[in-house]
Motif scaffolding. Structure first.
Motif: not given
Length: 314
Positions: A265-270, A290-296
């Protein structure tokens, strides 16, 4: 004669209309493949992810005969993701990673591009190819290569530093993130340098000659003329770098085989990968995606807005 002419003009009118209709529809015919692929590979997956993030699979029964059904749960998956300390830690980690890695990488790419554009560097083509070559190395191979160079038992870098009294630990909990940053800087600096260098080639050389006549040196010309004129290219590379930083996956995933200081779980994608594939929770993983996409998206808009604001002040 006039009757024949009228008949000829009457018969020609439908043909002209058909040609006009074909010309009007031609752009849509050429756009159709892109639209189909865009909808099929971007819009539909995003819509499916949003739908999954708003639902949860509920299982009932014990042992044999158990059943499952998909139920609408609203924003509960988003709440679970935002209250998950591992997901938040991974997000904060990549934000810190990007805050250091992106400026360092862009600074190196900009300096190299300015050097190659000046007359101070000989054999420009050779050095450009040398800087660009790491980008041609797949990220997995690059991470394996640097993982070998980070291991104390076999690393020539560690041996060389140890001979002068320095005992580095590139895979320690406090340094492994920056070791991964070194891998990404080594990999992507070359392609960003090429983008910036290509932008420099579009600047009229007459401007440089006028600056030299006015007494401007190379450094002043680079700071006052070259950099402002290639600002769109710098902004473009910054946007790509921000997006790539938040999608960090390959390098830390490979480093897991080298050190135990990189978790699943080191990065959000992982974290998303671990939640969906190993944990089997597609709904929660979709909410995290979806949350990671919104942050990006938010960071990309912020970078664009800041650059436009600076451009307006000029």
């Amino acid at each position: 004669m006039s009757v024949a002419t009228a008949a000829t003009s009457t018969s020609a009118r439908p043909r002209r209309r058909s040609r006009g209709g074909g010309q009007r529809s031609a752009p849509y015919v050429f756009l159709a493949p892109f639209i189909v692929l865009f909808v099929g590979f971007l819009i539909v997956p995003i819509g499916l992810a949003v739908w999954n993030s708003l639902h949860t699979v509920q299982r009932s029964g014990l042992g044999f005969g158990s059943s499952s059904e998909t139920a609408f749960t609203g924003l509960s998956n988003y709440t679970d993701a935002l209250t998950n300390p591992e997901f938040l830690d991974g997000l904060g980690r990549v934000l810190l990673f990007g805050a250091v890695q992106v400026p360092v990488m862009l600074a190196l790419a900009l300096v190299l591009a300015l050097l190659f554009d000046s007359a101070a560097v000989k054999f420009t083509r050779f050095f450009q190819l040398s800087v660009f070559l790491p980008y041609a190395v797949p990220a997995v191979v690059a991470a394996l290569l640097w993982g070998f160079l980070y291991q104390p038992q076999v690393s020539p870098i560690v041996d060389a530093l140890g001979s002068v009294g320095i005992d580095p630990d590139f895979l320690a909990p406090g340094t492994v993130l920056w070791s991964i940053a070194n891998v990404t800087i080594w990999s992507v600096t070359g392609v960003n340098m090429i983008i910036i260098f290509s932008a420099l080639q579009t600047v009229p050389r007459e401007i440089y000659e006028a600056a030299r006549i006015d007494g401007a040196g190379e450094i002043r010309t680079a700071l006052r003329i070259k950099m402002p004129m290639i600002a769109p290219a710098i902004i473009l590379t910054a946007l790509f770098s921000v997006i790539g930083t938040l999608q960090l996956f390959n390098e830390p995933m490979v480093m897991r085989s080298v050190t135990s200081n990189v978790s699943s779980e080191y990065t959000p994608n992982m974290m998303i990968f671990s939640t969906t594939t190993q944990g089997g929770n597609i709904n929660l993983g979709s909410a995290m995606a979806i949350l990671l996409g919104l942050v990006t998206f938010a960071l990309s808009v912020a970078v664009s807005a800041a650059s436009n604001r600076r451009g307006g002040k000029r």
